[in-house]
Write a protein that holds these residues in place. Structure first.
Motif, PDB file in Angstrom:
ATOM      1  N   ASP A   1       3.257 -15.231  25.878  1.00 22.14           N
ATOM      2  CA  ASP A   1       4.354 -14.671  26.680  1.00 22.14           C
ATOM      3  C   ASP A   1       5.612 -15.521  26.562  1.00 22.14           C
ATOM      4  N   ASP A   2       5.439 -16.825  26.540  1.00 22.43           N
ATOM      5  CA  ASP A   2       6.594 -17.721  26.450  1.00 22.43           C
ATOM      6  C   ASP A   2       7.307 -17.567  25.106  1.00 22.43           C
ATOM      7  N   LEU A   3       6.537 -17.425  24.030  1.00 20.96           N
ATOM      8  CA  LEU A   3       7.136 -17.296  22.701  1.00 20.96           C
ATOM      9  C   LEU A   3       7.787 -15.930  22.501  1.00 20.96           C
ATOM     10  N   ILE A   4       7.199 -14.899  23.065  1.00 18.43           N
ATOM     11  CA  ILE A   4       7.749 -13.550  22.884  1.00 18.43           C
ATOM     12  C   ILE A   4       8.943 -13.319  23.796  1.00 18.43           C
ATOM     13  N   GLY A   5       8.838 -13.744  25.030  1.00 18.34           N
ATOM     14  CA  GLY A   5       9.961 -13.572  25.951  1.00 18.34           C
ATOM     15  C   GLY A   5      10.192 -12.119  26.307  1.00 18.34           C
ATOM     16  N   ASP A   6      11.452 -11.719  26.313  1.00 22.87           N
ATOM     17  CA  ASP A   6      11.846 -10.378  26.738  1.00 22.87           C
ATOM     18  C   ASP A   6      11.457  -9.344  25.675  1.00 22.87           C
ATOM     19  N   GLU A   7      10.609  -8.395  26.059  1.00 24.96           N
ATOM     20  CA  GLU A   7      10.156  -7.360  25.124  1.00 24.96           C
ATOM     21  C   GLU A   7      11.320  -6.535  24.587  1.00 24.96           C
ATOM     22  N   ALA A   8      12.359  -6.371  25.396  1.00 26.63           N
ATOM     23  CA  ALA A   8      13.498  -5.544  24.985  1.00 26.63           C
ATOM     24  C   ALA A   8      14.180  -6.096  23.740  1.00 26.63           C
ATOM     25  N   LEU A   9      14.136  -7.405  23.550  1.00 32.40           N
ATOM     26  CA  LEU A   9      14.759  -7.997  22.362  1.00 32.40           C
ATOM     27  C   LEU A   9      14.021  -7.575  21.092  1.00 32.40           C
ATOM     28  N   TRP A  10      12.725  -7.399  21.195  1.00 29.79           N
ATOM     29  CA  TRP A  10      11.934  -6.979  20.035  1.00 29.79           C
ATOM     30  C   TRP A  10      12.127  -5.494  19.748  1.00 29.79           C
ATOM     31  N   ASN A  11      12.302  -4.695  20.798  1.00 32.08           N
ATOM     32  CA  ASN A  11      12.434  -3.246  20.641  1.00 32.08           C
ATOM     33  C   ASN A  11      13.867  -2.794  20.394  1.00 32.08           C
ATOM     34  N   ASP A  12      14.785  -3.700  20.299  1.00 34.07           N
ATOM     35  CA  ASP A  12      16.205  -3.377  20.146  1.00 34.07           C
ATOM     36  C   ASP A  12      16.450  -2.665  18.813  1.00 34.07           C
ATOM     37  N   THR A  13      16.744  -1.358  18.862  1.00 30.77           N
ATOM     38  CA  THR A  13      16.968  -0.608  17.619  1.00 30.77           C
ATOM     39  C   THR A  13      18.227  -1.065  16.897  1.00 30.77           C
ATOM     40  N   ALA A  14      19.184  -1.613  17.630  1.00 31.24           N
ATOM     41  CA  ALA A  14      20.407  -2.094  16.983  1.00 31.24           C
ATOM     42  C   ALA A  14      20.121  -3.265  16.055  1.00 31.24           C
ATOM     43  N   ALA A  15      19.019  -3.981  16.315  1.00 32.77           N
ATOM     44  CA  ALA A  15      18.684  -5.134  15.480  1.00 32.77           C
ATOM     45  C   ALA A  15      18.344  -4.724  14.053  1.00 32.77           C
ATOM     46  N   ILE A  16      17.905  -3.472  13.879  1.00 31.28           N
ATOM     47  CA  ILE A  16      17.604  -3.000  12.533  1.00 31.28           C
ATOM     48  C   ILE A  16      18.885  -2.858  11.719  1.00 31.28           C
ATOM     49  N   TRP A  17      19.976  -2.544  12.395  1.00 25.19           N
ATOM     50  CA  TRP A  17      21.256  -2.381  11.712  1.00 25.19           C
ATOM     51  C   TRP A  17      22.048  -3.688  11.654  1.00 25.19           C
ATOM     52  N   GLU A  18      21.778  -4.575  12.586  1.00 21.41           N
ATOM     53  CA  GLU A  18      22.516  -5.840  12.651  1.00 21.41           C
ATOM     54  C   GLU A  18      21.517  -6.992  12.629  1.00 21.41           C
ATOM     55  N   PRO A  19      21.296  -7.598  11.487  1.00 18.94           N
ATOM     56  CA  PRO A  19      20.260  -8.632  11.381  1.00 18.94           C
ATOM     57  C   PRO A  19      20.467  -9.798  12.334  1.00 18.94           C
ATOM     58  N   GLY A  20      21.709 -10.056  12.714  1.00 15.84           N
ATOM     59  CA  GLY A  20      21.959 -11.155  13.633  1.00 15.84           C
ATOM     60  C   GLY A  20      21.361 -10.942  15.009  1.00 15.84           C
TER      61      GLY A  20
END
Length: 531
Positions: free
Chosen positions: A145-164
């Motif tokens: 849980d500590d390493l994963i943190g906020d689940e929303a950061l992993w599910n962020d669809t914008a991250a697919i378009w913006e690698p940063g």
């Protein structure tokens, strides 16, 4: 099916059956028929384009595990929303029925072979890592849980378009990859003492590794076109890895049928247009074919029209147009029989045949058209003197029946010889589950004699046999759950392969209606007896 296998040069270990689009039920219905026929040739497993870890739940239902219901299997045992497809319900039920009473070595098994990802999103590996830790009796949930943190950061669809924006190459993600790899090692170390449930735990471990690989690819600072090609390639590489693992597990039990979109199964490079970018990558089929050689065979799917998807008939000069000039029925054919033709215009709904697909496939399955209520209605109204009434508010029909179709011979409206219904009637006719999206049922007045010939008992004995039927099963003639005692039967969502049988049943029902009209006409012309 024997002729289908005869099209293959050799008997493969992995037989891939492709579809050119998602959402046309005819391909899934023919897949079901193909797989059940292949069981007669030693096939004992099927792998479909769905999350492999989720597929463990679907397979538990297939194996008869008591606490896994059909609803559980459909809701949790498929990814990408595929559990909602009525044909997938049928597949699981037919496999479970086939398995009943058979030894474990002879049972059919269900596999998903996809990674737990979408092209534009992927969850964290939390659930899978915790599953493995639970199996190994390790308490590392706080660390995870500590390493994963906020689940929303992993599910962020914008991250697919913006690698940063992707977490895939963060320090915590790197530590998670080490943790996941260590868990895989630990699984092997403990295998001699924990063999029961080991395979399922291993699937979850590899799912966690797959997710972390995909997120790492999403974080790569590449140009957009190269980036999406890389993501598509990574997903298909994970698919290929799963297929090879499934094949290894099933090798001693017989060949495996694989079902997915053509782009995942074809031997040649896959291509797709995404946001005006032309993306190319090696699909799972290309990878597996390079490693298995002639132990891998692929039948590419081809489609003429799909009312369900809004795809109209193909132009006559296209590959698809020429394939359906000779017949309106689905057929398998060798690629050598397909002459050069024009390529159909591509859109997001359908990947058309082209020369490259044909040259790299072992055979083609062409379906001229999917079948919906309108397609069946056209066949019925083409019969002599048939009139159609569509239930609506305007003609005073109850709201629950609006859109249902009733077919009569001539103007007499007392008894339809056929109906097409798309709604359940609460408290009376719910067994067919017609309220599922896209589901309909063709009902036919067969009469007492034909009813008894088909089912082995007269209409009046129906209630004694009601328990023998699955009224929601597709492609199967069953007594009408509400009107069987009057000689009516029905078929839920008949596929295109059943059109000849449908025509025969319609001829019987239509003939009965014509006879009724003629008898009524004779009675009307007879002189009344004198007082």
């Amino acid at each position: 099916m024997a002729s289908f296998l005869d099209l293959l040069a050799v008997s493969p270990d992995l037989l891939a059956l492709g579809e050119p689009t998602h959402g046309e039920s005819a391909f899934l219905q023919l897949r079901n028929e193909a797989f059940m026929s292949l069981t007669e040739h030693g096939y004992r497993s099927i792998a479909v384009e769905s999350d492999r870890a989720a597929g463990l739940i679907a397979d538990a239902f297939v194996q008869g595990v008591a606490d896994v219901t059909l609803d559980n299997a459909l809701a949790e045992g498929f990814s990408h929303g595929f559990g909602a497809a009525p044909a997938n319900r049928d597949l699981l039920l037919r496999m479970r029925e086939w398995n009943a009473g058979r030894p474990v070595t002879e049972r059919l098994t269900f596999h998903g072979f996809d990674a737990p990802v979408e092209l534009e999103s992927a969850p964290s590996p939390r659930r899978h890592l915790n599953q493995v830790c639970h199996f190994l009796d390790l308490d590392r949930s706080a660390e995870i849980d500590d390493l994963i943190g906020d689940e929303a950061l992993w599910n962020d669809t914008a991250a697919i378009w913006e690698p940063g924006r992707s977490v895939g190459r963060s320090t915590d993600a790197q530590r998670l990859r080490v943790l996941a790899d260590d868990l895989v090692t630990e699984l092997y170390l403990r295998a001699p003492w924990k063999s029961a449930g080991w395979q399922a735990a291993f699937v979850h471990a590899t799912a966690a590794v797959a997710l972390l690989r995909y997120h790492a690819a999403a974080a790569a600072p590449l140009a957009q076109e190269e980036r999406f090609a890389r993501l598509a390639a990574v997903r298909d590489a994970l698919m290929a890895e799963n297929l090879l693992a499934i094949r290894s597990a099933e090798a001693h039990r017989g060949p495996t049928l694989v079902f997915a979109h053509n782009t995942h199964l074809q031997r040649q490079q896959s291509m797709m247009t995404l946001a005006s970018m032309q993306v190319s990558w090696a699909g799972a089929g290309a990878i597996v074919a390079s490693l298995l050689g002639d132990r891998y065979a692929v039948i590419a799917g081809s489609l003429g029209a799909s009312p369900a998807l809004g795809i109209g008939p193909p132009a006559p000069a296209t590959y698809e147009g020429r394939l359906q000039q000779d017949t309106s029925l689905p057929r398998y054919l060798p690629t050598s029989d397909i002459a050069a033709a024009e390529q159909r215009t591509h859109d997001y709904r359908y990947f058309p045949l082209d020369r490259t697909i044909i040259e790299h496939a072992d055979a083609i399955l062409h379906i001229p058209t999917g079948v919906d209520a309108a397609v069946l209605a056209e066949r019925i109204v083409a019969l002599p003197d048939v009139e159609q009434v569509v239930a609506s508010e305007e003609n005073g029909s109850p709201e629950a029946a609006w859109g249902d179709r009733f077919f009569f011979v001539g103007p007499d409206r007392r008894q339809p010889f056929a109906t097409i219904v798309e709604h359940d009637v609460p408290g009376f006719d719910e067994a067919a589950q017609l309220d599922r999206p896209g589901v309909f049922r063709l009902n036919l007045d067969l009469g007492r004699a034909e009813f008894e010939r088909r089912f082995g008992f007269p209409p009046k004995a129906f209630e004694e046999h009601r328990h023998e039927f699955d009224f929601a099963r597709l492609d199967t003639l069953v007594p009408h759950p509400g009107y069987a005692q009057h000689g009516f039967a029905g078929i839920v969502m008949p596929g295109p392969q059943l059109l000849p049988e449908i025509d025969g049943l319609l001829a019987i029902a239509h003939g009965r209606a014509v006879d009724r009209r003629e008898r009524a006409a004779r009675r009307a012309t007879q002189p009344e007896p004198e007082a």
